[in-house]
Design an enzyme around this catalytic site. Structure first.
Site, PDB file in Angstrom:
ATOM      1  N   HIS A 168       0.806  -1.222   0.000  1.00  0.00           N
ATOM      2  CA  HIS A 168       0.000   0.000   0.000  1.00  0.00           C
ATOM      3  C   HIS A 168       0.837   1.269   0.000  1.00  0.00           C
ATOM      4  O   HIS A 168       0.320   2.350  -0.304  1.00  0.00           O
ATOM      5  CB  HIS A 168      -0.935   0.001   1.215  1.00  0.00           C
ATOM      6  CG  HIS A 168      -2.023  -1.025   1.128  1.00  0.00           C
ATOM      7  ND1 HIS A 168      -3.330  -0.707   0.846  1.00  0.00           N
ATOM      8  CD2 HIS A 168      -1.993  -2.373   1.272  1.00  0.00           C
ATOM      9  CE1 HIS A 168      -4.062  -1.808   0.814  1.00  0.00           C
ATOM     10  NE2 HIS A 168      -3.270  -2.840   1.082  1.00  0.00           N
ATOM     11  N   ASP A 380       3.404   9.354  -1.103  1.00  0.00           N
ATOM     12  CA  ASP A 380       2.277   8.566  -0.634  1.00  0.00           C
ATOM     13  C   ASP A 380       2.009   7.447  -1.620  1.00  0.00           C
ATOM     14  O   ASP A 380       2.098   7.659  -2.840  1.00  0.00           O
ATOM     15  CB  ASP A 380       1.027   9.437  -0.517  1.00  0.00           C
ATOM     16  CG  ASP A 380       0.286   9.214   0.789  1.00  0.00           C
ATOM     17  OD1 ASP A 380       0.486   8.158   1.405  1.00  0.00           O
ATOM     18  OD2 ASP A 380      -0.486  10.103   1.191  1.00  0.00           O
TER      19      ASP A 380
END
Length: 487
Positions: A168, A380
């Site tokens: 992730h 991110d």
């Protein structure tokens, strides 16, 4: 496949002791839970993870937490030392900062690596106990990159049709990854999975580059869709699968009467102002100080913003046991105090700062009320806040300022206003651009972004990953059958 088995560091809830035989049950937040739980609830299956408490897991609160889950829960217990060295140590003081290109924040304590392997073995043992041959096993995120290595070492994987993994967070380029003392062992462990999923094409390129430079006996076979790596007489597929959100859930929630009322109240609190929203966990990868400095610069350079904009900055407490996070919060506090001290007037406070999490309706009300979302992580994996904001803009308005280093930028460009979070002056100018943007342009951009977020939602993400993994599972079943016939 018979069942879906999800394996992650945390379960979708946390247990916390508040006294003798008294426990609180807190639903977990974050991208993994919001993405996976609705799918697992709909399909049924098993979720393996840690309930957030150290020591023996209390059966009664666990049963209460899982009573209406719609799927089976298999808890993994951690001692206090294991939590400190595996979770706060290797996972969040080595892998997290390194994979976010912040290697100066790493603490390469050797004991952390040993704890990481031991805890990954605990998770692998849980998989071995509950998995059946045709199950689809989906391991998640940076805490559990060593699980498949344990299963291979124990020969458990030979009984399974396929092991899959999704990261992730970003995967770093070789010049960053090479600083990891366990670089070769970790890469070899990842290559024990049958399918490796990443958020973006850039992450896939970085991973392939690291394998090519570090694992010399691996052969890379370029493909248009899934990349192929041949290693130890096995084939590993590698691809990008950008995670989405439950678009309909956010859109319908934003349209509810309760959220609409809260949104109107929020706007009425700041008349004649455009509201700018920043919403982040307390983490140095989120670029919160850089954002505040950019907002301060925008007020310095562009006086027309005075009394016309308000930055609502929400910071959700996170990993507060790590000392560096305390220092980081104090830095944010000082910046907020400086901005409000320099620019506030009797009727205008430029930064509204909230160090707490918001309940769901309140968060959706902020998404719906704020004219501009200011989402500027230094790096991110995806950033689902950007997608949630778009889903909640049910009137097809609003502007999105987004870091070019967020995974979501790959899907939302060119309609998001992309910025370099290290370039404070560029971000300041982009605030002015968003402030001045016409309603027609905002609407056109938001419609296109909402279309992408709607079409590439969480169910699309899961389906695309399961489709890729099912081919591997079918091949695994076929090979086992061939082996039986050969005997």
């Amino acid at each position: 496949m018979n069942r879906l088995i999800v394996v992650s560091n945390r379960l979708p809830f946390a247990l916390d002791s508040i006294g003798e035989d008294l426990w609180t049950i807190t639903p977990a937040t974050g991208g993994l839970v919001s993405a996976i739980e609705p799918v697992l609830r709909e399909r049924g299956g098993t979720w393996i993870g840690w309930p957030g408490t150290v020591g023996e897991i209390p059966p009664k609160p666990l049963a209460k937490a899982t009573r209406n889950a719609g799927y089976k829960i298999v808890p993994v217990a951690l001692s206090e030392i294991e939590r400190d060295e595996f979770y706060y140590g290797y996972s969040n003081q080595v892998i997290w900062p390194l994979f976010h290109d912040l290697q100066n924040f790493c603490n390469f304590e050797p004991a952390y690596w040993q704890a990481y392997k031991e805890v990954n073995k605990r998770y692998a043992d849980a998989i071995a106990r509950c998995a059946q041959p045709d199950d689809f096993i989906w391991v998640h995120d940076y805490h559990l990159m060593y699980v498949a290595q344990v299963l291979r070492d124990q020969s458990v994987s030979q009984k399974l049709s396929g092991l899959t993994f999704f990261l992730h967070i970003p995967f770093p380029p070789y010049d960053i990854f090479s600083k990891l003392p366990q670089q070769q062992r970790l890469l070899r462990a990842l290559l024990q999975f049958d399918l490796l999923g990443f958020q973006t094409r850039r992450d896939v390129r970085n991973f392939i580059q690291c394998v090519r430079r570090v694992i010399l006996d691996a052969k890379i076979v370029p493909r248009r869709e899934l990349q192929l790596i041949r290693f130890e007489k096995r084939e590993i597929r590698v691809g990008h699968f950008p995670i989405g959100i439950d678009f309909d859930l956010f859109e319908n929630g934003a349209a509810s009467d309760a959220v609409a009322q809260r949104s109107r109240q929020l706007r009425a609190t700041f008349p004649d102002c455009q509201l700018i929203l920043g919403s982040d966990r307390l983490d140095y990868s989120k670029g919160i100080p850089e954002r505040l400095r950019a907002f301060r610069a925008a007020l310095e350079f562009h006086p027309e913003l005075h009394g016309r904009v308000v930055l609502i900055q929400i910071v959700v407490p996170s990993r507060v046991q790590i000392p560096r996070y305390h220092e980081f919060k104090r830095r944010i506090d000082r910046l907020v105090g400086d901005i409000n001290g320099r620019f506030s007037t009797r009727t205008w406070l430029p930064v509204q700062y909230h160090f707490r999490s918001l309940d769901r309706d309140n968060l959706l009300a902020h998404y719906r009320a704020c004219d501009i979302a200011f989402i500027t992580p230094l790096k991110d994996g995806m950033n689902l806040v950007a997608k949630e904001y778009c889903a909640c803009r049910i009137d097809n308005d609003g502007a999105l300022i987004l870091s070019q280093f967020a995974g979501a930028a790959e899907q939302l460009k060119p309609d998001a206003l992309l910025v370099n979070p290290y370039d404070v002056e560029q971000m300041a100018d982009t605030i002015l651009q968003a402030f001045r943007m016409s309603q027609a342009e905002r609407s056109a951009r938001m419609k296109r972004m909402r279309r992408v977020v709607r079409n590439e939602n969480v169910f699309w993400w899961v389906d695309s990953f399961l489709k890729a993994g099912s081919q591997i599972s079918i091949q695994g079943v076929s090979k086992r059958r061939q082996a039986r016939f050969a005997r």
